[in-house]
Enzyme design. Structure first.
Site: not given
Ligand SMILES: *[C@@H]1O[C@H](CO)[C@@H](O)[C@H](O)[C@H]1NC(C)=O
Ligand SMILES: *[C@@H]1O[C@H](CO)[C@@H](O)[C@H](O)[C@H]1NC(C)=O
Ligand SMILES: *[C@@H]1O[C@H](CO)[C@@H](O)[C@H](O)[C@H]1NC(C)=O
Ligand SMILES: *[C@@H]1O[C@H](CO)[C@@H](O)[C@H](O)[C@H]1NC(C)=O
Ligand SMILES: *[C@@H]1O[C@H](CO)[C@@H](O)[C@H](O)[C@H]1NC(C)=O
Ligand SMILES: *[C@@H]1O[C@H](CO)[C@@H](O)[C@H](O)[C@H]1NC(C)=O
Ligand SMILES: *[C@@H]1O[C@H](CO)[C@@H](O)[C@H](O)[C@H]1NC(C)=O
Length: 772
Positions: A493-494, A496, A499, A501, A516, A609
């Site tokens: 999914l993504g 960052g 880590g 996800v 995650k 953040d």
């Protein structure tokens, strides 16, 4: 080896053919008894008609043979009490008749014509024929709670759930194929009108005589009278030869498509279900109570001041545990207080709707009104209610707060009713031991709640003090489980800084989650602290942490899956730009989430953040804050911290760089930057724009001072005063000096319009221009 196999095969087919000869054609005077020869099998032996065990004796119906457990797919006379073992079921010219030992005859199946034979078919259909071999009755036309493949639910017919897994009598819920073409779920015993419906296929108006069909490959769909497909509920396309499908409205009111291998010992698995929220079926919890989910299971809770009429029958609802007395004393003092329930609401039946800015106004209004027994507060509207309440439920995405008036003095607790006295004496002993048990349970759960103290349910008494209740539990996963949940970590999914996800699904694909995987560098202690920080948090504008995995070097956090991507994705894709009012709603959502972290949790949490990439959008357009990887928990009483710089370039408050202590105001700064982005639908820095517009802060400051705010929203139609207010809020938030920045609470009040007069923020543009 092969010879043995062929022998077994022959033996098997032989036994099937004998079964066929014995049972597929049931002729006159064939009979069954519960104890010997209790079933007529279909030729293949998969289905059987006859007696089976039910709570309190034997029932008659059709079973799908299984080991260790048969599946009941049809029940005759389901609301008659089960029969004893000394009866026999006889096939006569009048259909199927039950003979008791006293010689009494009870009709089980009456085809209203002379029957000459019957047959248990391999499809699971039990059929009666006349002498011309025409079908005069079939179980497929009289479904109870199950639809088998090849079976149709005709217009006007319904499936009705059973009382329990053991009691096949008519239960609480039904699925109705309506004459208007709509397939709708209602509770039983209520008018079939829209206010009671809790699920519908939305095929209303597709013509009468529509049918619900299930095919052998698991395809579940609706056809109109001329056989035209009007709705697909499932895709089908599943394996046909080795799989059995059936659709059933379960005891809990949800209808599901199940599949199972042909092997008698294989288990059912859910392929599809009408709802994943087990609180959806209306009436699951009775009057004056509400349904909430705990570990996906529905739990009924009485409103404050109410107890269950019968604890073993929660659908019967709750009654007052105090006597309603005069609303006001002679001296005008009020006899009642208000308890509040966050995110709880019920069918709105308000006798009066007043606008009230804050919850406190609404509470006051209800206390002062002797007719008001409860109120629902949402969007500055206070809806005064009379009880009983109906279809109550608690859902975290709901912004409603429910207020319930309760008696203040214990003297008003109701004495036991006279008529029930005798009975109550009997159960006194039981209650005492139950009470003792409850005390122990309470003590233990109190401990747990204390440990996981969250901010979920606020109870506001009249004095306005907050009491915290209800803890949060985290599920622990093994690596193997997560591997299965994410299908081997396939869908990313993504990614960052800390880590990757992955998308995953739990509970047979019914609950989507985001898993995650944290970088190996995350220390165990850090991980545990983080997890604990989040375990206690519970708010509709925060992504919820569901579980974790800590196994050797593997560190995972499991979050609820939010379906509509990030706010960044919305703001920075012109085709997806939300409207102004939607954008302001999003800003308020985020501010509420931050407010919760800053002020409503046991210990203050700084997110550190806040940026559009970390705001996720749910399917209803609600915004949820995610990515707590950098969150910093302040110890009790601590208000600032000296920590290493955290955050994302462009959103980091200046005090980080000055090596000054940082406070929650860093989140206000980041929020301010994001608010300007939400107002303007653009990035912080955009090199594709003309020079003076590249930096967002400077551009906004410039437009504000030049009185040219219209430029910020191009040709979008926006109320000028509102735009100006929002820009002012943003500029206040991004003040260099943390003390100048408003608290997030004040920010929220300004965003909501509760504070209208916002002073002109000090100019920041000069410093920014010099810095560039
Ligand atoms: C069942 O048996 C009766 C009499 O034995 C016979 O007339 C009838 O055709 C048979 N029906 C079927 C479906 O085989
Ligand atoms: C099954 O449920 C019905 C309806 O609630 C009830 O009347 C009946 O007594 C139950 N049967 C048994 C055997 O408990
Ligand atoms: C049949 O069973 C019922 C219930 O078990 C009992 O009341 C009745 O006396 C029995 N009748 C005979 C003839 O055994
Ligand atoms: C049905 O069967 C009864 C006897 O069992 C017979 O008297 C009657 O005529 C039959 N009816 C029809 C329509 O065949
Ligand atoms: C079924 O749907 C088709 C296509 O929409 C339509 O032409 C037909 O008239 C419908 N039949 C009925 C009975 O409504
Ligand atoms: C629906 O079925 C009824 C009864 O079978 C029939 O009279 C009616 O004409 C049918 N309607 C349509 C649109 O086919
Ligand atoms: C249902 O699915 C079939 C193919 O499986 C398709 O032909 C049909 O158009 C679909 N119907 C609707 C209403 O989407």
């Amino acid at each position: 080896m092969a010879a043995v196999f062929i022998f077994l095969l022959l033996l098997f087919s032989f036994s099937i053919t004998t079964a066929q000869q014995r049972h597929s054609n049931i002729s006159k005077t064939s009979s069954l008894t519960p104890t010997t020869d209790s079933l007529w099998f279909s030729p293949s032996g998969f289905f059987a008609f006859g007696f089976y065990h039910a709570e309190g004796g034997f029932a008659i119906g059709i079973i799908l043979v299984g080991n260790p457990q048969n599946t009941i797919v049809w029940t005759a006379n389901r609301d008659e009490p089960p029969v004893s073992s000394n009866v026999s079921l006889v096939f006569t010219v009048h259909g199927l008749v039950l003979r008791t030992s006293q010689g009494r005859e009870i009709s089980i199946i009456d085809p209203h014509q002379n029957a000459s034979s019957a047959s248990m078919l391999d499809s699971g259909n039990f059929v009666l024929y006349n002498s011309k071999q025409e079908i005069i009755w079939q179980s497929f036309d009289h479904p109870t709670d199950t639809l088998l493949s090849g079976q149709r639910l005709q217009a006007g017919a319904e499936l009705v759930s059973s009382v329990s897994e053991k009691n096949y009598s008519t239960g609480m819920f039904q699925l109705k194929m309506q004459h208007d073409g709509n397939l709708v779920q209602y509770p039983t015993n209520v008018p079939e009108v829209v206010e009671y419906a809790y699920w519908a296929s939305d095929t209303h108006g597709e013509g009468d005589n529509a049918t619900l069909n299930l095919d052998a490959d698991g395809y579940l769909y609706l056809l109109n009278a001329t056989g035209f497909n009007i709705k697909n509920l499932t895709d089908g396309g599943g394996p046909q030869e080795e799989t059995i499908y059936l659709m059933k409205i379960d005891v809990d009111g949800i209808f599901r498509l199940y599949s199972r291998g042909l092997d008698q010992s294989s288990e059912w698995s859910v392929e599809w279900s009408s709802s994943i929220d087990k609180c959806d079926p209306k009436g699951l919890c009775g009057l004056n109570s509400y349904c909430s989910l705990m570990d996906q299971e529905p739990v009924c809770t009485c409103l404050p001041g109410f107890d269950f009429v019968d604890k073993s029958q929660k659908s019967w609802g709750c009654e007052r545990n105090f006597v309603a007395e005069a609303c006001k004393n002679n001296d005008g003092s009020i006899e009642y207080s208000i308890e509040s329930l966050q995110s709880v609401m019920w069918e709105d039946d308000s006798y009066l709707v007043i606008s009230s800015r804050t919850e406190e106004n609404c509470i006051e209004a209800c206390l002062e009104d002797c007719n008001c027994e409860a109120a629902l507060f949402k969007n500055s509207e206070c809806r005064k209610q009379k009880l009983p309440s109906r279809f109550g439920r608690r859902s975290l995405s709901d912004e409603t707060t429910a207020f319930v008036k309760v008696g203040t003095s214990t003297a008003t607790r109701r004495a036991p009713k006279e008529s029930k006295k005798e009975w109550r004496k009997d159960i006194l002993i039981i209650s005492c031991s139950l009470l003792a048990l409850a005390c122990i349970v309470l003590a233990i759960s109190g401990l747990l709640i204390y440990r996981n103290r969250g901010c979920t349910l606020k109870k506001v008494s009249k004095q306005g003090n907050l009491r915290l209740t209800e803890g949060a539990t985290l599920q622990s996963f093994t690596y193997q489980e997560l591997k299965k949940v994410t299908n081997g970590f396939t869908e990313v999914l993504g990614k960052g800084g800390f880590g990757t996800v992955y998308k995953g699904a739990m509970s047979n694909g019914q609950r989507l989650v985001a898993v995650k995987k944290l970088n190996v560098s995350t220390g165990e202690k850090e991980f545990r602290t983080e997890m604990k920080a989040l375990a206690g948090t519970h708010h509709r504008n925060l992504v919820q942490l569901l579980g974790y995995c800590l196994e050797g070097p593997n560190r995972f956090l499991v979050y609820e899956y939010i379906s509509n991507g990030s706010l960044a994705n919305l703001l920075f894709t012109p085709a997806k730009w939300p409207r102004w009012d939607e954008r302001m709603g999003i800003a308020q959502n985020v501010a509420r989430g931050i407010l919760y972290l800053h002020e409503e949790c046991e210990t203050q949490i700084m997110h550190c953040d806040i940026k559009p990439q970390n705001i996720l959008m749910d399917e209803y357009g609600g915004a949820k804050i995610s990515s707590f990887g950098l969150a910093k928990r302040l110890k009790h009483g601590q208000t600032s911290t000296l920590a290493e710089i955290r955050g994302t370039k462009g959103y980091i408050a200046p005090e980080w760089f000055r090596n000054q202590p940082v406070t929650v105001k860093v989140d206000v700064y980041s929020f301010g930057i994001m608010l300007l982005q939400i107002i303007c639908c653009r990035k912080n820095f955009d090199l594709s724009l003309p020079d003076e517009e590249i930096g967002l802060n400077e551009w906004v400051s410039h437009c504000f001072e030049a009185g040219e705010l219209g430029k910020l929203v191009d040709d979008e139609e926006v109320d000028k005063r509102e735009l100006e207010r929002m820009v002012k809020v943003g500029l206040w938030c991004i003040q260099d000096e943390p003390l100048f920045r408003p608290s997030i609470k004040k920010v929220l009040l300004m965003l909501e319009g509760s504070i209208i007069d916002i002073p002109v923020p000090p100019s920041t543009s000069t410093t920014y221009f010099s810095a560039v």
